[in-house]
Design an enzyme around this catalytic site. Structure first.
Site, PDB file in Angstrom:
ATOM      1  N   HIS A 308       0.851  -1.185   0.000  1.00  0.00           N
ATOM      2  CA  HIS A 308       0.000   0.000   0.000  1.00  0.00           C
ATOM      3  C   HIS A 308       0.883   1.230   0.000  1.00  0.00           C
ATOM      4  O   HIS A 308       1.938   1.236   0.638  1.00  0.00           O
ATOM      5  CB  HIS A 308      -0.901   0.005   1.247  1.00  0.00           C
ATOM      6  CG  HIS A 308      -2.059   0.931   1.122  1.00  0.00           C
ATOM      7  ND1 HIS A 308      -1.955   2.274   1.402  1.00  0.00           N
ATOM      8  CD2 HIS A 308      -3.330   0.710   0.704  1.00  0.00           C
ATOM      9  CE1 HIS A 308      -3.130   2.834   1.174  1.00  0.00           C
ATOM     10  NE2 HIS A 308      -3.971   1.917   0.740  1.00  0.00           N
ATOM     11  N   ASP A 365      -7.961  -5.294   0.212  1.00  0.00           N
ATOM     12  CA  ASP A 365      -8.512  -6.160  -0.826  1.00  0.00           C
ATOM     13  C   ASP A 365      -8.176  -7.640  -0.628  1.00  0.00           C
ATOM     14  O   ASP A 365      -8.730  -8.485  -1.325  1.00  0.00           O
ATOM     15  CB  ASP A 365      -7.987  -5.719  -2.205  1.00  0.00           C
ATOM     16  CG  ASP A 365      -8.594  -4.394  -2.617  1.00  0.00           C
ATOM     17  OD1 ASP A 365      -9.804  -4.228  -2.416  1.00  0.00           O
ATOM     18  OD2 ASP A 365      -7.862  -3.542  -3.134  1.00  0.00           O
TER      19      ASP A 365
HETATM   20  N1  ACO Z   1       4.096  -7.655  -4.800  1.00  0.00           N
HETATM   21  C1  ACO Z   1       5.437  -7.619  -5.000  1.00  0.00           C
HETATM   22  N2  ACO Z   1       6.200  -6.530  -4.830  1.00  0.00           N
HETATM   23  C2  ACO Z   1       5.570  -5.406  -4.473  1.00  0.00           C
HETATM   24  C3  ACO Z   1       4.180  -5.352  -4.271  1.00  0.00           C
HETATM   25  C4  ACO Z   1       3.427  -6.542  -4.433  1.00  0.00           C
HETATM   26  N3  ACO Z   1       2.117  -6.555  -4.235  1.00  0.00           N
HETATM   27  N4  ACO Z   1       3.823  -4.095  -3.924  1.00  0.00           N
HETATM   28  C5  ACO Z   1       4.944  -3.391  -3.931  1.00  0.00           C
HETATM   29  N5  ACO Z   1       6.007  -4.169  -4.247  1.00  0.00           N
HETATM   30  C6  ACO Z   1       7.432  -3.762  -4.301  1.00  0.00           C
HETATM   31  C7  ACO Z   1       7.726  -2.958  -5.553  1.00  0.00           C
HETATM   32  O1  ACO Z   1       8.152  -3.794  -6.603  1.00  0.00           O
HETATM   33  C8  ACO Z   1       8.819  -2.046  -5.060  1.00  0.00           C
HETATM   34  O2  ACO Z   1      10.011  -2.792  -5.007  1.00  0.00           O
HETATM   35  P1  ACO Z   1      11.439  -2.058  -5.264  1.00  0.00           P
HETATM   36  O3  ACO Z   1      11.597  -1.055  -4.161  1.00  0.00           O
HETATM   37  O4  ACO Z   1      12.420  -3.171  -5.219  1.00  0.00           O
HETATM   38  O5  ACO Z   1      11.328  -1.427  -6.622  1.00  0.00           O
HETATM   39  C9  ACO Z   1       8.413  -1.738  -3.619  1.00  0.00           C
HETATM   40  O6  ACO Z   1       7.653  -2.875  -3.201  1.00  0.00           O
HETATM   41  C10 ACO Z   1       7.559  -0.474  -3.475  1.00  0.00           C
HETATM   42  O7  ACO Z   1       6.446  -0.628  -4.332  1.00  0.00           O
HETATM   43  P2  ACO Z   1       5.798   0.535  -5.179  1.00  0.00           P
HETATM   44  O8  ACO Z   1       5.106  -0.048  -6.352  1.00  0.00           O
HETATM   45  O9  ACO Z   1       6.836   1.585  -5.443  1.00  0.00           O
HETATM   46  O10 ACO Z   1       4.762   1.090  -4.140  1.00  0.00           O
HETATM   47  P3  ACO Z   1       3.560   2.028  -4.471  1.00  0.00           P
HETATM   48  O11 ACO Z   1       3.269   2.757  -3.225  1.00  0.00           O
HETATM   49  O12 ACO Z   1       3.814   2.800  -5.709  1.00  0.00           O
HETATM   50  O13 ACO Z   1       2.372   0.996  -4.834  1.00  0.00           O
HETATM   51  C11 ACO Z   1       0.584  -0.503  -4.682  1.00  0.00           C
HETATM   52  C12 ACO Z   1       1.378   0.607  -3.973  1.00  0.00           C
HETATM   53  C13 ACO Z   1       0.125  -0.017  -6.058  1.00  0.00           C
HETATM   54  C14 ACO Z   1      -0.673  -0.799  -3.845  1.00  0.00           C
HETATM   55  C15 ACO Z   1       1.470  -1.750  -4.800  1.00  0.00           C
HETATM   56  O14 ACO Z   1       1.841  -2.205  -3.525  1.00  0.00           O
HETATM   57  C16 ACO Z   1       0.776  -2.857  -5.594  1.00  0.00           C
HETATM   58  O15 ACO Z   1       0.855  -2.885  -6.811  1.00  0.00           O
HETATM   59  N6  ACO Z   1       0.067  -3.811  -4.879  1.00  0.00           N
HETATM   60  C17 ACO Z   1      -0.689  -4.831  -5.554  1.00  0.00           C
HETATM   61  C18 ACO Z   1      -2.025  -4.271  -6.045  1.00  0.00           C
HETATM   62  C19 ACO Z   1      -2.997  -4.024  -4.907  1.00  0.00           C
HETATM   63  O16 ACO Z   1      -3.191  -4.820  -4.019  1.00  0.00           O
HETATM   64  N7  ACO Z   1      -3.660  -2.850  -4.968  1.00  0.00           N
HETATM   65  C20 ACO Z   1      -4.663  -2.448  -4.002  1.00  0.00           C
HETATM   66  C21 ACO Z   1      -4.166  -1.355  -3.120  1.00  0.00           C
HETATM   67  S1  ACO Z   1      -5.365  -0.932  -1.893  1.00  0.00           S
HETATM   68  C22 ACO Z   1      -6.486   0.012  -2.746  1.00  0.00           C
HETATM   69  O17 ACO Z   1      -6.208   0.703  -3.689  1.00  0.00           O
HETATM   70  C23 ACO Z   1      -7.826  -0.090  -2.306  1.00  0.00           C
END
Ligand code: ACO
Length: 424
Positions: A308, A365
């Site tokens: 998140h 979620d």
């Molecule tokens: N699985 C694997 N790796 C992940 C995940 C995941 N679900 N989420 C984040 N990471 C990793 C990224 O690859 C990144 O790694 P790095 O630092 O080595 O590059 C690091 O964790 C930070 O992730 P970001 O994508 O930069 O974080 P951001 O804050 O931009 O994204 C998000 C948040 C979009 C929710 C992300 O965690 C994600 O894609 N999760 C899966 C989708 C999801 O569950 N979305 C619902 C969110 S809740 C809502 O909107 C109601």
């Protein structure tokens, strides 16, 4: 704004003093609104990772501590309320309704639960099998045609009516979208049923099999809706505020919010989680394999329902839903193998250094879809459910925004394209 605190910026030897603002929960920010006029510089913050785009009195989140409060009330207390509509009222008005206000609000919702009959005919011409989320974002625009006076100029007088009409009819539209999707006749709303029970009845009642409304199902739906009702400046709410700042009518603004919510990185994740859990199950239930895939930077796969932007600890909503999910399935005597996979996946990922270092925990979620499955709600309706629940939050933000001094949202950029010199 704090009188005492100032931030000092040194740009090429020129010192600029910028005011520091402090929120009611001691959140601090540097007010850079005069920076460009003073220095010619802008700030750069793609994806707004570090930008407070507004002041708001609606929702407080502490992502490090896992705190979520609407209007100062913790969600752990709000889920004990009887109805989602009390929370909708709280978000819209700043206080929980008195018994009298509750009756008035319910009355207003009931009076506005029907779609204009001409509008109902729109559903007849939509393609069978269309995704309910697409139907919803399309249909939510239509009331602007039927109630054209809902624009910014009249909104101050009409806001309670417009909010009630939207909150009530979105539920009718959502249920109609589902009936259209499965090719069954629509079921009209009933005045004798409260909000969530009414929705379930419109979804599942049919001419050949009357729907039995079960209190435990109504209760959990209220809990899920309460937990999804607002989440401050997330992607869809920011969309609502951005579009609303151009003085677009409320319906078109909410339609844009619904479209933003539909993305798999936002509200669409609840459907994506269940699809992922099914895939893992079909692949032998090997959670380790999928955790490794999620860590592989050459593979686009991510663990859906994990991570998140704001929470760097367990999402407080996910904590409640996980517990309620276990209780509900036990009560209904359902054994859903997806819950076993979800539990195993969570356990494994939470001990993995990759997830620990990045503070990746289950988000709202992760368990929601399993609960919806138990209620009989199909996967393509999951994000629609989210939209229904988030609507009061969107309206509250829109109301706060138009009631403030917000100018049209218009960020700047740093141009990195070609110059005439490059072209010469
Ligand atoms: N699985 C694997 N790796 C992940 C995940 C995941 N679900 N989420 C984040 N990471 C990793 C990224 O690859 C990144 O790694 P790095 O630092 O080595 O590059 C690091 O964790 C930070 O992730 P970001 O994508 O930069 O974080 P951001 O804050 O931009 O994204 C998000 C948040 C979009 C929710 C992300 O965690 C994600 O894609 N999760 C899966 C989708 C999801 O569950 N979305 C619902 C969110 S809740 C809502 O909107 C109601």
């Amino acid at each position: 704004m704090s009188e005492n605190l100032k931030a000092t910026l040194n740009i090429d030897g020129s010192i600029v003093e910028l005011p520091v603002v402090v929120g009611s929960e001691n959140e601090k920010g540097i007010d850079i609104s005069t920076l460009r006029s003073k220095t010619g510089y802008v700030t750069v913050d793609p994806s707004f990772m570090n930008t407070a785009a507004c002041y708001s009195k609606i929702t407080f989140i502490d992502g490090e501590k896992g705190i979520l409060r609407y209007r100062g009330i913790p969600i752990e207390d709000l889920v004990k309320l009887e109805s989602f509509t009390q929370v909708a009222f709280l978000l819209l008005h700043g206080n929980l309704p008195t018994p009298q206000q509750r009756v008035q609000f319910s009355r207003l919702l009931n009076l506005n639960s029907m779609l204009h009959e001409d509008m109902r005919h729109f559903f007849d011409h939509l393609p069978r099998g269309a995704h309910p989320m697409h139907i919803l974002s399309t249909m939510i625009n239509a009331p602007a045609i039927f109630y054209p006076n809902v624009d910014l100029l009249s909104i101050n007088e009409d806001i309670d009516l417009s909010s009630a009409r939207l909150i009530s009819t979105i539920r009718t539209m959502a249920a109609f979208a589902y009936k259209k999707n499965i090719g069954e006749p629509v079921v009209y709303p009933r005045h004798d049923l409260p909000y969530c029970a009414n929705f379930l009845n419109m979804m599942f009642d049919s001419p050949v099999a009357p729907y039995e409304i079960k209190p435990e199902i109504v209760r959990i739906l209220n809990i899920l809706f309460i937990l999804h009702a607002d989440h401050e400046q997330n992607c869809s709410t920011t969309t609502v505020r951005t579009i609303g700042s151009a003085q677009v009518n409320l319906y078109a603004t909410i339609s844009a919010g619904i479209s933003a919510l539909s993305g798999p990185l936002h509200g669409g994740a609840n459907q994506a989680v269940v699809e992922m859990l099914k895939q893992i199950l079909a692949d032998g239930g090997n959670v380790k394999k999928y955790v490794e895939l999620a860590k592989d930077k050459n593979n686009p796969f991510r663990l859906m329902g994990f991570g998140h932007r704001v929470y760097k600890t367990y999402d407080p909503r996910a904590k409640i839903i996980r517990e309620e999910c276990h209780k509900l399935l036990a009560h209904m005597d359902i054994h859903d193998p997806l819950l076993d996979v979800a539990r195993e996946l969570e356990e494994y990922a939470l001990t993995d250094p990759y997830f620990k270092e990045r503070n990746l925990y289950p988000n709202v979620d992760f368990y929601t879809g399993i609960v919806y499955r138990a209620l009989g709600i199909p996967e393509n309706m999951f994000t629609v459910m989210f939209a229904l629940a988030r609507l009061p939050g969107w309206i509250a933000h829109w109301k706060e925004m138009i009631g403030g001094t917000t100018k049209i949202v218009r960020p700047r950029q740093i141009y990195i394209g070609q110059t005439p010199a490059d072209r010469a």
